[in-house]
Design a protein around this motif. Structure first.
Motif: not given
Length: 599
Positions: A27, A84, A106, A110, A218-219, A221-223, A225-226
């Motif tokens: 994380d 991810t 996450t 963040g 969400r996690t 999607e966060n990965w 996005a990165w």
């Protein structure tokens, strides 16, 4: 990325599994290792370098784990959710199929201010009965967990760490005085969840299970996005992206430091003895990481890591240290713990004894970072310019000294790769000065750079072996010299014949040992083999480089991760895991081969 079809999980020999069995999730603050059989065998709370609460990896009986698996015999197929660091494991039994999605969750902005390990279990077909247990360990033999009953339910406390278990339809119950366990049965379309949250010396937030479930998505999607910001479309792109994601797990987001690995005390040899803590930030590893981050267009991580390094050097100067803590301090010695060790391999330690060594190659690493940072379009501040000029002046004198070399050996010598590192430092200092980024005497630096080159050619080249040797006066060989094809020290016939000599003496199939004579003490070092491929490309042997790279990429585990070392015969993993340097070597070798193929 899955590399095999459904198979039985790795067996637990005396409570342990092969290191190849592990997938890693994180994380930005800590990392969890999850075995094929569903057990979380490693999780420090709250940070990667904390004493681990779950450390079955190092002590099958007392280390602690978060177990989750079908009650019946099962087979396993794993993959990361694409783009991810969220791990997906599909369990198949005679009665049904179920899928487990594991994430260190996450937040919207963040990483969360607490650790939140979420395990979503979905029924796919038929019915599968699961058993799970959250059983913290002794924190490397230093404390005992106990269950405390509060107005909001049960928590487990251990030496300042507070842990709670939440979830959806998971059958949670107390299991003795130190653990929480449960059972449930999936059906097609069913949803279950086991979530472990924890803090250290802080209040604990108890999340709503529905929010946790949304947090998993969400996690993901966060990965993703990165990963969308990640830019590499060259050869071996899948392996390069997975390695980049593995490296992202090792970036300590509170400071920008980059850990060398996620673990401590995993042996470099089945005979034991070489067990070190790699949860520190090596200047060398940061240099290689910045090279990759710049190439991938990841601006925030690049700037964060460079800023952390410069701030840490200033705070702990004037000497440049080999590595630092993730918080930016100078490490303080080694502590040995009374633990069994992975498969009985002791010692189990926190700390690393190399911290006080002189390693001249670190000067080259620092200047490599700064040159690449500037060439990427960034500007150095005046204070950094003065700092680098001082380090360049120091290098002009320090290169004459003996040191411990890149491999952190107890004996001091005039190690060849250390001298080459000093050459690289001064070569880059000259370039930075010419670009107007640092003040100082470029003429002096250039003169000393040329003097180093002349000294190495005279004292560290063996006509008999047709190779650069381990150190002046030696006939032994050292694979770290391969780094200085890419550095530019030598890309002609001497490097070409050195590559051949090293592969002939230190090679084991596509793999390489670190230096002459070490074959009896440890397994092959993964990075060295990738360095050989990069060096081959640098001397114009592109076809050989590509062929070697193809072989090496296939040696990762089923989810594309690499340890520090690989046994030459069985290809079993050894050493700390996942190992940043191994993934860095893969990434930078792919970049080197791709860039040189365009020339």
């Amino acid at each position: 990325m899955a590399r095999r079809t459904t198979a039985p999980p790795a067996s637990r020999d005396s409570g342990y599994v092969d290191l190849r069995s592990y997938g890693a999730i994180g994380d930005g603050r800590t990392v969890a290792l999850i075995a094929e059989d569903g057990s979380v065998d490693w999780l420090p709370i709250p940070s990667l370098d904390s004493i681990p609460v779950f450390a079955r990896l190092l002590d099958a009986d007392g280390g602690g784990a978060i177990a989750l698996a079908p009650v019946e015999p099962f087979t396993v197929k794993r993959r990361y959710v694409p783009a991810t660091n969220v791990l997906e494991t599909t369990f198949t039994t005679d009665s049904g199929v179920a899928r487990v999605t594991d994430a260190l969750v996450t937040g919207v902005a963040g990483r969360l201010p607490w650790v939140e390990l979420a395990r979503r279990i979905e029924g796919v077909d038929g019915d599968v009965k699961f058993r799970w247990k959250v059983a913290p360990g002794s924190r490397l033999g230093s404390a005992s967990p106990w269950i405390d009953v509060t107005t909001h339910g049960q928590v487990i406390r251990i030496d300042g760490v507070t842990i709670a278990v939440r979830g959806i339809d998971n059958g949670a119950r107390r299991s003795g005085n130190q653990a929480i366990a449960g059972t449930f049965t999936t059906a097609a379309g069913s949803l279950h969840q086991v979530t472990v949250v924890g803090t250290s010396n802080e209040p604990l937030h108890l999340p709503d299970p529905g929010n946790v479930d949304r947090g998993i998505d969400r996690t993901i999607e966060n990965w993703r996005a990165w990963s969308r910001e990640f830019n590499y479309d060259g050869p071996w792109s899948d392996a390069v992206q997975r390695s980049a994601l593995a490296l992202k797990l090792l970036i300590f987001s509170p400071t920008g430091a980059i850990a060398a690995a996620a673990t401590t005390s995993l042996p470099e040899s089945l005979a034991g003895g070489k067990n070190w803590d790699y949860r520190f930030a090596w200047v060398r590893d940061l240099a290689y990481t910045v090279t990759a981050l710049i190439r991938f267009g990841l601006r925030e991580e690049t700037h964060g890591s460079v800023s952390w390094l410069l701030r840490t050097i200033r705070d702990n100067g004037p000497d440049l240290h080999v590595f630092y803590t993730l918080d930016g301090d100078v490490p303080s010695g080694v502590e040995e713990h009374d633990m069994a060790g992975w498969r009985g391999n002791k010692p189990v330690v926190t700390g690393n004894p190399a911290g006080g060594q002189l390693q001249l190659g670190v000067y080259g690493d620092l200047f490599d970072v700064m040159r690449r940072y500037v060439e990427a379009g960034n500007i150095l501040d005046a204070e950094t310019g003065r700092l680098l000029a001082e380090v360049a002046d120091t290098t002009c004198d320090a290169w004459h000294r003996q040191d411990h070399g890149m491999w952190e050996l107890p004996d001091v010598h005039h190690y060849t790769s250390s001298k080459m590192g000093c050459w690289s430092a001064l070569d880059n200092a000259v370039k930075l000065c010419e670009l107007g980024q640092i003040p100082g005497s470029a003429a002096r630096w250039a003169a000393e750079r040329d003097a180093i080159k002349e000294w190495v050619e005279e004292n560290c080249w063996s006509e008999e072996r047709q190779a650069y040797t381990f150190y002046a006066g030696s006939d032994d060989l050292d694979a770290s010299i391969l780094l200085h094809g890419p550095s530019g020290f030598e890309r002609g016939p001497r490097m070409a014949s050195t590559i051949d000599a090293i592969r002939d003496e230190l090679g084991a199939g596509p793999l390489l040992y670190r230096y002459s004579g070490v074959q009896a003490e440890e397994a092959t070092f993964v990075s060295c083999a990738f360095w050989a491929a990069a060096a081959l490309a640098c001397v114009g042997r592109q076809d050989d480089a590509v062929a070697l790279m193809d072989e090496l990429v296939d040696l990762g585990n089923d989810v594309g991760l690499y340890s520090e070392m690989i046994d030459a015969e069985s290809h079993a993993f050894l050493g700390n895991f996942p190992q940043g340097l191994s993934h860095l070597a893969l990434v930078n070798t792919a970049i080197t081969i791709e860039e040189l193929s365009r020339d």
